[in-house]
Write an enzyme that holds these catalytic residues in place. Sequence first.
Site, PDB file in Angstrom:
ATOM      1  N   THR A 100     -16.139  56.281  17.032  1.00 13.52           N
ATOM      2  CA  THR A 100     -17.320  55.696  17.669  1.00 13.52           C
ATOM      3  C   THR A 100     -18.519  56.634  17.498  1.00 13.52           C
ATOM      4  OG1 THR A 100     -15.941  54.505  19.241  1.00 13.52           O
ATOM      5  CG2 THR A 100     -18.233  54.851  19.888  1.00 13.52           C
ATOM      6  N   ASN A 135      -9.548  45.539  12.097  1.00 16.07           N
ATOM      7  CA  ASN A 135      -8.638  45.964  13.154  1.00 16.07           C
ATOM      8  C   ASN A 135      -7.944  44.810  13.867  1.00 16.07           C
ATOM      9  OD1 ASN A 135     -11.533  45.823  13.948  1.00 16.07           O
ATOM     10  ND2 ASN A 135     -10.673  45.933  16.011  1.00 16.07           N
ATOM     11  N   GLN A 189      -8.979  52.015  10.334  1.00 15.85           N
ATOM     12  CA  GLN A 189      -7.664  51.361  10.221  1.00 15.85           C
ATOM     13  C   GLN A 189      -7.078  51.495   8.815  1.00 15.85           C
ATOM     14  OE1 GLN A 189      -5.943  50.222  12.761  1.00 15.85           O
ATOM     15  NE2 GLN A 189      -7.478  50.000  14.368  1.00 15.85           N
ATOM     16  N   SER A 207     -10.579  58.227  12.761  1.00 18.63           N
ATOM     17  CA  SER A 207     -10.194  58.556  14.123  1.00 18.63           C
ATOM     18  C   SER A 207      -8.769  59.099  14.155  1.00 18.63           C
ATOM     19  CB  SER A 207     -10.290  57.277  14.959  1.00 18.63           C
ATOM     20  OG  SER A 207      -9.851  57.525  16.252  1.00 18.63           O
ATOM     21  N   HIS A 266      -6.596  59.379  16.749  1.00 18.63           N
ATOM     22  CA  HIS A 266      -5.553  58.772  17.591  1.00 18.63           C
ATOM     23  C   HIS A 266      -4.931  57.522  16.977  1.00 18.63           C
ATOM     24  CE1 HIS A 266      -7.737  55.359  19.613  1.00 18.63           C
ATOM     25  NE2 HIS A 266      -8.795  56.062  19.244  1.00 18.63           N
ATOM     26  N   THR A 275     -19.974  72.241  20.984  1.00 12.47           N
ATOM     27  CA  THR A 275     -18.916  73.190  20.620  1.00 12.47           C
ATOM     28  C   THR A 275     -17.748  72.461  19.965  1.00 12.47           C
ATOM     29  OG1 THR A 275     -19.575  74.580  22.454  1.00 12.47           O
ATOM     30  CG2 THR A 275     -17.383  74.993  21.549  1.00 12.47           C
ATOM     31  N   CYS A 295     -10.501  47.338  22.317  1.00 14.80           N
ATOM     32  CA  CYS A 295     -11.600  48.292  22.355  1.00 14.80           C
ATOM     33  C   CYS A 295     -12.227  48.444  23.735  1.00 14.80           C
ATOM     34  CB  CYS A 295     -12.646  47.936  21.314  1.00 14.80           C
ATOM     35  SG  CYS A 295     -13.091  46.216  21.319  1.00 14.80           S
TER      36      CYS A 295
HETATM   37  N1  PLP Z   1     -13.392  51.289  14.246  1.00 16.86           N
HETATM   38  C1  PLP Z   1     -12.221  50.630  14.234  1.00 16.86           C
HETATM   39  C2  PLP Z   1     -11.933  49.683  13.096  1.00 16.86           C
HETATM   40  C3  PLP Z   1     -11.294  50.807  15.260  1.00 16.86           C
HETATM   41  O1  PLP Z   1     -10.147  50.133  15.247  1.00 16.86           O
HETATM   42  C4  PLP Z   1     -11.613  51.711  16.306  1.00 16.86           C
HETATM   43  C5  PLP Z   1     -10.683  51.887  17.445  1.00 16.86           C
HETATM   44  O2  PLP Z   1     -10.358  50.953  18.159  1.00 16.86           O
HETATM   45  C6  PLP Z   1     -12.832  52.398  16.277  1.00 16.86           C
HETATM   46  C7  PLP Z   1     -13.700  52.153  15.230  1.00 16.86           C
HETATM   47  C8  PLP Z   1     -13.230  53.374  17.351  1.00 16.86           C
HETATM   48  O3  PLP Z   1     -12.467  54.553  17.219  1.00 16.86           O
HETATM   49  P1  PLP Z   1     -12.464  55.691  18.351  1.00 16.86           P
HETATM   50  O4  PLP Z   1     -11.513  55.235  19.400  1.00 16.86           O
HETATM   51  O5  PLP Z   1     -11.994  56.928  17.645  1.00 16.86           O
HETATM   52  O6  PLP Z   1     -13.850  55.858  18.826  1.00 16.86           O
END
Ligand code: PLP
Length: 374
Positions: free
Chosen positions: A73, A149, A183, A203, A205, A239, A321
């Site tokens: 994000t 996603n 993704q 990302s 996670h 940081t 999300c």
């Molecule tokens: N973009 C996509 C395609 C995602 O699936 C996600 C997570 O749901 C994000 C962006 C946002 O990622 P983050 O949780 O690292 O901000």
Amino acid sequence: MIETKYFDNAATTFCYPEVLKEVMDNAIAYPANPSATHREGREAKAKLEECRASFASSLNVEPATIYFTSGATESIQIVLASLLLAKVPGKVIMSAIEHEAVLSWSSILKEKGWKIITLKAKNGFVDPEELKANIDSEVRLIAVQLVNNVIGSIQPIESLVSVTREKEREYNRPIFFFCDSVQGLGKISFSLTDLDVDGASFSAHKIKGPRGIGALYLKKPLQVIAKAGGQERGVRGGTENLPSIAGFTKALSLYLAEDKTNIININTQLRAFFKEKNIKVLSPEKNCSPYILSLSTKLPSEVLTRMLSDEGYCVSAGSACSNNAKGKAENVIKAMGFSDSIAQGTIRLSFSVKTSEEEALKLALLIYLKTKDF
Ligand code: PLP
């Protein structure tokens, strides 16, 4: 919660135990601020650069093109917010099936005088011809994700970028092509250099790394709105989260090395099962990530996800999300040309190498039994 019954890996994943250890080990080994000039600070900085080099090498790009952020994000925000530095607003083109982290910029930019053109994505795919028809001399940025996603469709990024470069030459002005690649990372094979995108977001996670850490790829440095303390070469101030950066780097190398056969098998078997039972699968058969399988039943997705949860299975209603995820996912599904009722009944199953075939088949049968009489 056991990982074998967790079918929501596109929302987030179980962190690798080795990665949790890596985070802890690095927090202990490098307590100092990487910007500090004392020896401990310099050691932390050296470790940070070692992580950047390893991360970049996993992606086959130069270390100087990688910037660590707090998540995808923020990576997206850095790029989209940079548009606000333009003296005169122009146009942005984005696909209608982008993640909210991208789509939400539409209203912010509009308020500042930017024009937003939204590309449809019939059956989950953005059409390069439609993009071409929409690029004029005012377009400054195009955002199209690598993998959707909600249904897993893989976008034709190479063709979309090629159309963009053609138009750049025609108008003799740069157009920034941004590709949210969250993704896709570790899940499908791609080369940022071959795709020739200008920027990409990642990302941790989503690939069994820690929460709250991400990366931004920038082919060339970008003038950003908030330089702050100047860390990450002025692209992302604050940081550096070295322990999590080390965890993300480790997660990426582990994830890339995983044998994906199990996921492909599960995906194939579930598709065959749903086809036999006349359950509509939204994820396309070709050009689709094997990690995501979305389907639609006659039951509203929030009812079915609750029923499955009562049986110990985690699945999601299209995307996760935000609290309002269902509504957002429904809009994305409708933008693919699916009807309202299909959108309302969509659930997303998303896999990891720990997903068990036995549990996947049990879950599929459960979905059939719970929905067949509606
Ligand atoms: N973009 C996509 C395609 C995602 O699936 C996600 C997570 O749901 C994000 C962006 C946002 O990622 P983050 O949780 O690292 O901000």
